[in-house]
Motif scaffolding. Structure first.
Motif: not given
Ligand SMILES: NC(=O)c1ccc[n+]([C@@H]2O[C@H](COP(=O)([O-])OP(=O)(O)OC[C@H]3O[C@@H](n4cnc5c(N)ncnc54)[C@H](O)[C@@H]3O)[C@@H](O)[C@H]2O)c1
Length: 248
Positions: A183-204
């Motif tokens: 679970v990685a975080s980035m801080r800066g600017g005025s972003v109210p909040g973005v959350h992403e869950l990614t499922f990554d495979s060798p194909f897509d």
């Protein structure tokens, strides 16, 4: 409802607007620093209110919970960063038999995101090629990291996804283990909040993404939760409230 606002910062101001729009009254604004506040602490406030809505600082949560309990004022608490005090607050609320509803994220969209994370976690568990990871971005003022929302989404994923058992939040200087969810975080600017869950495979790659546009969505959720809490006693989380809404 007559509502005491505890914390009159960015969220406090948003909530005040929603309260007025929904026909409620803000009877006191409590904040040790903010201009426009009516009192610096709850001790200085009148106890005559139907509810308190607190979006302040984690360090004040326990003292504030004692005040709500002593004055039988139900409270909706959106303040984050007080996980270690959760049991203490629960005991205060349960022994006073008042109503208390807390949550790391009151937005309807974010709670739909949690439901989608759980559903995807169940489905993707059946396909070993897909590896899960999480990323969140917030404005430069945010004090805690990762966000309470990211940690909540990660915990929910772990509950349903058999291949992940540990949450890792630091910057890794080694390969990640298969059972670890980064679970990685980035801080800066005025972003109210973005959350992403990614499922990554060798194909897509499949990403579920929630992106808050303004803070108004959090404010509305907290006021809807205060309306739901009226007449109930107990220590509730925002899940109890949204479970009602999601089940119709
Ligand atoms: N649960 C959610 O949906 C949600 C959404 C947004 C923000 N938050 C959380 O809400 C909190 C406030 O966010 P913000 O963006 O309004 O921050 P902010 O810094 O703009 O405002 C916080 C205000 O609380 C005041 N404060 C500090 N200690 C206090 C105390 N003991 N009593 C009363 N007021 C006190 C500060 O002086 C400040 O004015 C943070 O913990 C944040 O992480 C939660």
């Amino acid at each position: 409802m007559d509502v005491i606002l505890v914390g009159y910062g960015r969220m406090g101001h948003e909530i005040e607007q929603v309260l007025v729009e929904r026909g409620h009254r803000c009877v006191a604004r409590i904040d040790p620093k903010a201009s426009g506040a009516d009192a610096r602490s709850l001790e200085e406030a009148s106890a005559a209110a139907d509810c308190a809505i607190e979006f302040a600082n984690g360090e004040g949560v326990v003292d504030n919970a004692r005040w709500y309990a002593a004055h039988a004022v139900p409270a909706v608490v959106g303040t984050t960063g007080w996980e270690a005090e959760r049991d203490t607050v629960r005991e205060i609320v349960e022994s006073a038999r008042t109503g208390y509803l807390w949550g790391a994220n009151f937005s309807v969209g974010a709670n739909l995101f949690f439901a989608l994370v759980e559903a995807a976690g169940v489905l993707l568990d059946r396909f070993e090629d897909y590896d899960a990871m999480m990323f969140e971005t917030h404005h430069r003022h945010k004090k805690d990291s990762p966000s309470g929302t990211a940690l909540e989404a990660a915990r929910r994923l772990l509950r349903v996804h058999g291949r992940k058992s540990d949450i890792v939040t630091e910057a890794l200087q080694r390969p990640i283990e298969p059972h670890e969810l980064h679970v990685a975080s980035m801080r800066g600017g005025s972003v109210p909040g973005v959350h992403e869950l990614t499922f990554d495979s060798p194909f897509d790659s499949i990403t579920i993404r929630h992106s808050a546009r303004t803070r108004a969505g959090f404010a509305l959720g907290s006021v809807l939760a205060a309306e739901w809490l009226a007449g109930r006693s107990g220590f509730f989380s925002v899940d109890d409230f949204f479970a009602d809404r999601l089940q119709g």
